[in-house]
Design an enzyme around this catalytic site. Sequence first.
Site, PDB file in Angstrom:
ATOM      1  N   SER A 153       0.856  -1.182   0.000  1.00  0.00           N
ATOM      2  CA  SER A 153       0.000   0.000   0.000  1.00  0.00           C
ATOM      3  C   SER A 153       0.889   1.227   0.000  1.00  0.00           C
ATOM      4  CB  SER A 153      -0.862  -0.017   1.269  1.00  0.00           C
ATOM      5  OG  SER A 153      -1.318   1.280   1.570  1.00  0.00           O
ATOM      6  N   TYR A 166      -1.273  -0.647  10.066  1.00  0.00           N
ATOM      7  CA  TYR A 166      -1.440  -1.015   8.657  1.00  0.00           C
ATOM      8  C   TYR A 166      -0.164  -0.704   7.869  1.00  0.00           C
ATOM      9  CZ  TYR A 166      -3.860  -0.899   4.071  1.00  0.00           C
ATOM     10  OH  TYR A 166      -4.258  -1.113   2.778  1.00  0.00           O
ATOM     11  N   LYS A 170       2.119  -3.303   5.861  1.00  0.00           N
ATOM     12  CA  LYS A 170       2.269  -3.177   4.406  1.00  0.00           C
ATOM     13  C   LYS A 170       3.723  -2.914   4.013  1.00  0.00           C
ATOM     14  CE  LYS A 170      -1.963  -3.675   2.828  1.00  0.00           C
ATOM     15  NZ  LYS A 170      -2.303  -4.965   2.182  1.00  0.00           N
TER      16      LYS A 170
HETATM   17  N1  NAD Z   1      -8.894  -0.081  -1.773  1.00  0.00           N
HETATM   18  C1  NAD Z   1      -7.744   0.582  -1.762  1.00  0.00           C
HETATM   19  O1  NAD Z   1      -7.626   1.741  -2.218  1.00  0.00           O
HETATM   20  C2  NAD Z   1      -6.521  -0.069  -1.218  1.00  0.00           C
HETATM   21  C3  NAD Z   1      -5.372   0.720  -1.047  1.00  0.00           C
HETATM   22  C4  NAD Z   1      -4.205   0.119  -0.603  1.00  0.00           C
HETATM   23  C5  NAD Z   1      -4.197  -1.249  -0.327  1.00  0.00           C
HETATM   24  N2  NAD Z   1      -5.341  -1.973  -0.464  1.00  0.00           N
HETATM   25  C6  NAD Z   1      -5.270  -3.397  -0.142  1.00  0.00           C
HETATM   26  O2  NAD Z   1      -5.933  -4.146  -1.132  1.00  0.00           O
HETATM   27  C7  NAD Z   1      -6.460  -5.342  -0.539  1.00  0.00           C
HETATM   28  C8  NAD Z   1      -7.934  -5.479  -0.894  1.00  0.00           C
HETATM   29  O3  NAD Z   1      -8.642  -4.434  -0.279  1.00  0.00           O
HETATM   30  P1  NAD Z   1     -10.096  -3.927  -0.733  1.00  0.00           P
HETATM   31  O4  NAD Z   1      -9.995  -2.464  -0.874  1.00  0.00           O
HETATM   32  O5  NAD Z   1     -10.602  -4.753  -1.841  1.00  0.00           O
HETATM   33  O6  NAD Z   1     -10.900  -4.189   0.633  1.00  0.00           O
HETATM   34  P2  NAD Z   1     -12.175  -5.111   0.963  1.00  0.00           P
HETATM   35  O7  NAD Z   1     -12.468  -4.870   2.393  1.00  0.00           O
HETATM   36  O8  NAD Z   1     -13.252  -4.867  -0.036  1.00  0.00           O
HETATM   37  O9  NAD Z   1     -11.636  -6.587   0.733  1.00  0.00           O
HETATM   38  C9  NAD Z   1     -10.843  -7.289   1.656  1.00  0.00           C
HETATM   39  C10 NAD Z   1     -11.398  -8.686   1.787  1.00  0.00           C
HETATM   40  O10 NAD Z   1     -10.526  -9.456   2.637  1.00  0.00           O
HETATM   41  C11 NAD Z   1     -11.350 -10.325   3.389  1.00  0.00           C
HETATM   42  N3  NAD Z   1     -10.650 -10.748   4.611  1.00  0.00           N
HETATM   43  C12 NAD Z   1     -10.379  -9.997   5.713  1.00  0.00           C
HETATM   44  N4  NAD Z   1      -9.727 -10.733   6.619  1.00  0.00           N
HETATM   45  C13 NAD Z   1      -9.570 -11.977   6.092  1.00  0.00           C
HETATM   46  C14 NAD Z   1      -8.965 -13.175   6.561  1.00  0.00           C
HETATM   47  N5  NAD Z   1      -8.385 -13.231   7.770  1.00  0.00           N
HETATM   48  N6  NAD Z   1      -8.978 -14.275   5.761  1.00  0.00           N
HETATM   49  C15 NAD Z   1      -9.580 -14.234   4.545  1.00  0.00           C
HETATM   50  N7  NAD Z   1     -10.192 -13.116   4.053  1.00  0.00           N
HETATM   51  C16 NAD Z   1     -10.169 -12.005   4.822  1.00  0.00           C
HETATM   52  C17 NAD Z   1     -12.586  -9.515   3.708  1.00  0.00           C
HETATM   53  O11 NAD Z   1     -13.695 -10.339   4.061  1.00  0.00           O
HETATM   54  C18 NAD Z   1     -12.790  -8.723   2.401  1.00  0.00           C
HETATM   55  O12 NAD Z   1     -13.697  -9.380   1.527  1.00  0.00           O
HETATM   56  C19 NAD Z   1      -6.169  -5.225   0.952  1.00  0.00           C
HETATM   57  O13 NAD Z   1      -4.985  -5.917   1.249  1.00  0.00           O
HETATM   58  C20 NAD Z   1      -5.968  -3.743   1.158  1.00  0.00           C
HETATM   59  O14 NAD Z   1      -5.178  -3.452   2.280  1.00  0.00           O
HETATM   60  C21 NAD Z   1      -6.495  -1.424  -0.888  1.00  0.00           C
END
Ligand code: NAD
Length: 280
Positions: A153, A166, A170
């Site tokens: 991230s 976080y 990351k």
């Molecule tokens: N959305 C963004 O802008 C953004 C930015 C930087 C990093 N990220 C990273 O991208 C990834 C996806 O994020 P997103 O935005 O789609 O969020 P999201 O919350 O929509 O998806 C995350 C998913 O992970 C699942 N999850 C959580 N804990 C879990 C576990 N212990 N075992 C299995 N599944 C589990 C949740 O149920 C959820 O469906 C994450 O790692 C997040 O940190 C996202």
Amino acid sequence: MGLLDGKVAIITGAGGGLGAAYAKLFAAEGAAVVVNDLGAARDGSGADASAAAQLVVDEIRAAGGRAVANGDDVSTMQGGENILKAALDNFGQVDILICNAGILRDKSFPKMTEEDWDLVVKVHLKGTYCCTLPVWKWLKENSKPGVIIMTSSTTGLYGNFGQANYGAAKGGIYSFMRVLSIEGRKSGIRVMGLAPGALTRMTADLGYPENPLRLPENIAPAVLFMASDLAADHSGKVLSVSSQGVAEVKMVQTDGFRPDKPYTAQELAGHAQSIFFGAD
Ligand SMILES: NC(=O)c1ccc[n+]([C@@H]2O[C@H](COP(=O)([O-])OP(=O)(O)OC[C@H]3O[C@@H](n4cnc5c(N)ncnc54)[C@H](O)[C@@H]3O)[C@@H](O)[C@H]2O)c1
């Protein structure tokens, strides 16, 4: 012909958000997909292991693709092993692992409890480890090449207010990716990092302006690119993928101060211009 014909991909946290978009695109490109999701709330509480992942699988199958749901917790060794087992039992192999599952517990540092710290680090950093190790061992034991994409991230790479837990996780994932990319080189295992920026439930309250390039479906092609042979020459690199576009992020060093004799702290201060990139 699909870019992932004949491949088997595991995608963690793929019951919604970015992971679901990757799963659908990967399946449309010919991969058989293990759609893992624990069904946790954004802060990691609760677990509805069946629902979210199964809905994504139903959608993939309805479109003619191959997928299976898995509800294991990525943050335990048993969970990581079960996720690999789901791939092997259903599709006989694994070629691609996308470590994507994640949670958030944002608070300014003094307000962040030990539990907030532990759970976020456990799901992201340990979760990436727990899912990678069994896949890594299977690839090595079977002399197979493979691709592992780890989700970092911008918070982990640059820092961000209120995300000490976080960001630490990351940033650790970035370093983990770098080390494994070196260890995997000899056996043809590519390890890449991703710093996405997308509109999902994780970012829903940040007030991002609407932009189609922020939708998870429009981030997924970059992840497909990284996982496919189109990026066969690249390992150990982290790509930022957002509405701003796609770009590699790198750790860089200034020319620095290069002494030819011992020096004092006071003398160093006189070389600040060549040591630092600039004032903050
Ligand atoms: N959305 C963004 O802008 C953004 C930015 C930087 C990093 N990220 C990273 O991208 C990834 C996806 O994020 P997103 O935005 O789609 O969020 P999201 O919350 O929509 O998806 C995350 C998913 O992970 C699942 N999850 C959580 N804990 C879990 C576990 N212990 N075992 C299995 N599944 C589990 C949740 O149920 C959820 O469906 C994450 O790692 C997040 O940190 C996202």
